[in-house]
Structures are given as C-alpha cells and as structure tokens.
Scaffold this active site. Structure first.
Site, PDB file in Angstrom:
ATOM      1  N   GLU A  25      -0.864   1.547  -5.302  1.00  0.00           N
ATOM      2  CA  GLU A  25      -0.866  -0.157  -4.492  1.00  0.00           C
ATOM      3  C   GLU A  25      -0.397  -1.409  -5.605  1.00  0.00           C
ATOM      4  O   GLU A  25      -1.382  -1.093  -6.460  1.00  0.00           O
ATOM      5  CB  GLU A  25      -2.101  -0.385  -3.724  1.00  0.00           C
ATOM      6  N   HIS A  43       0.701  -0.874  -0.032  1.00  0.00           N
ATOM      7  CA  HIS A  43       0.623   0.262  -0.115  1.00  0.00           C
ATOM      8  C   HIS A  43       1.237   1.353  -0.004  1.00  0.00           C
ATOM      9  O   HIS A  43       0.943   1.932   1.350  1.00  0.00           O
ATOM     10  CB  HIS A  43      -0.638  -0.107   1.079  1.00  0.00           C
TER      11      HIS A  43
END
Ligand code: BG6
Length: 285
Positions: free
Chosen positions: A258, A154
């Site tokens: 991400e 992320h």
C-alpha cells in the site's frame, strides 16, 4: 451500456452499485463509483494484477475486499472513536466520475471526485499497459485551521502463492510491526518473505518496491511519489477465517503493498493547500 469513451462500458452493476467495465487494447478492468474503487486491472498479455475476493461484499455502506480501496482521512481504526469506520469514509462514499479520456494507446484516463469533511479529493486512474493512480487532496480554502489526514492506496495484488514470493525495496526502512503486538522494528536489510500473518507499516519509503513472483513468472514494480509510508499485509490463516468478506483459503493468493502517508508521515495541510500522492504499477517479466 456504451459510454462516449471507447473501451468504457457502464454495466448493470451489483446490488445497485454503479460499475464500469474497461475493455481496451491496452487493458481490462472494473471500476466502481462506490469508493472510486478500481476492482480489477489486467494489462493485455498478462494475468490479472489486482486481486479481488470471491467473498467481497458489493453493498453500499461496506468496503469492497480487493482491488484498490482508498483509505482516507484516517488509516486503520479511528484514533479517538472506534465506532467510526476503519480506514476512513472515502472507500464507502459514492464518488462522481468527472472526466474520461482515451489515449491513442488504449490507456483510459478516469477522474473521480468527492468531498470528505473539509477535504476535496480528486483521483485520477489511468489503466493501460501500466496503471497510474494519483490522489490529490485539497483542504478547503474556507477551513479555519490546518488539518491532518492519513491516506493509502490499499492495493491488493494477485500472487501465485504468498509462501513463495518476496518483496524488495523496503530493506532499508524501519517499520511498525502490528502483529502480534505493535512494536517498532529496525530495518531488516533483507527482502520480505511470508511465513505468518504480516501487518507492517514501513516508514521513510521513497524507493520503488518490487514484488517477485516466480510462480506467475513476473515481477510487479510499484514506484511512487508523495508517499513516505508503505504498508505490507497478508492476513494468513486465522485472520482470514475471522473476516466474513474474505474466503478462508484466499490468503495464499494475495498480498497488499500500500502506497501511503500514515503515522509519522501523515500530511498536515493549511487551508487551500493540497497534497498529491501517486503510484505507478508495472508488470515486469
Ligand atoms: C491493512 C491494515 O492495511 O488493512 C490491517 O494494516 C487491516 O491492519 C487490513 O487488517 C484490512 O483492513 P479492512 O478494514 O479492509 O479489513
């Protein structure tokens, strides 16, 4: 405190969290064992690449806001039990640092491990002039049936101003647009620009993605393998205000791109099988 590896220092940490400082000829950075969380990476001669919130919690039991949280074994809210932590438990666990090595060019090779349920995770982080991240997930050979997981690196990236950057490389992919209501959208054939809260899960994304940032006079390239999903997120004004660990005005300075395996590209492993997802991040001028 010095470690046996040149350029890697264990400092006193924050609120009892173990933290390593990285200071080599190739890069500077910060790594927490909490979540195997790379919180900073700045290759020599460049501005910081990863973004870290000034309002982040640094506490056990809570995720760090910024850097590269690892989402695993689910992405977003748990599909059945909303009481379970968002984005899974891997980012809340204490990982073990198993291996450290310094290459001649100043790139460090840091290997961390943990176990989540029946999955054994191995995460190799190589911060240098480039940043390589590699997450291996193995389903225990003792598991009695196949198991599915979702995963995401992320990555929070620092930008000059979200309103003046754009992203290429996802033009040919359809995406789940999560705001205001989840809906599937066909490929836009346009670079991504930001004018409002953006929370999109692009699917079928094997290609390299480039973040163009004229304000910082740079592009950031993310190439990847073993990942067919890419999540793009910026909370904009209202959501920033609702998040206690995110400064009200910080939304202008970050974007998440991400590298992920989520939704229709979640991974199913047989007992003993493993999957590797990796990302290589480079600054281009
Ligand atoms: C993104 C999700 O990946 O992470 C968003 O797509 C979510 O929906 C964001 O808001 C931040 O999640 P969290 O749990 O770290 O606040």
């Amino acid at each position: 405190m010095k470690t046996s590896i040149p350029g890697l220092f264990l400092d006193s940490g924050l609120n009892g969290l173990s933290r390593f400082q990285i200071r080599t000829a190739a890069a500077q950075g910060q790594l927490f064992l909490h979540g195997a969380h790379l919180a900073a990476w700045q290759p020599a001669g460049h501005q910081p690449v990863l973004w870290l919130s000034g309002s982040s919690w640094f506490q056990s039991g809570r995720p760090i806001r910024g850097g590269v949280p690892i989402c695993f074994p689910w992405f977003g809210p748990h599909p059945q039990d909303p009481a379970l932590p968002a984005h899974g438990s891997a980012r809340l666990q204490e990982w073990q640092l198993q291996q450290t090595q310094a290459d001649d060019d100043g790139t460090l090779r840091l290997v961390l491990q943990t176990v989540v349920g029946n999955f054994q995770l191995r995460y190799e982080i190589c911060p240098g002039a480039e940043l390589s991240l590699q997450l291996d997930c193995q389903l225990s050979p003792d598991a009695t049936e196949p198991e599915k997981f979702e995963a995401a690196l992320h990555t929070y990236l620092q930008v000059s101003d979200i309103r003046s950057i754009w992203i290429t490389g996802l033009e040919n992919s359809g995406y789940l647009n999560k705001v205001p209501q989840p809906e599937w959208c066909a490929a836009s054939e346009q670079p991504i620009q930001f004018t409002a809260e953006t929370d999109r899960v692009y699917q079928g994304t094997a290609d390299t993605v480039v973040l163009h940032d004229p304000g910082l006079l740079r592009r950031i390239e993310i190439s990847k393998q073993g990942s067919l999903s890419t999540v793009v997120w910026n909370p904009w004004i209202d959501k920033s205000r609702r998040m206690p660990d995110f400064g009200d005005d910080e939304w202008t300075g970050m974007v998440c791109i991400e590298t992920a395996c989520v939704g229709e590209h979640a991974v199913v492993l047989q007992p003993g099988q493993s999957h590797r997802m990796s990302a290589l991040i480079r600054v281009l001028s």
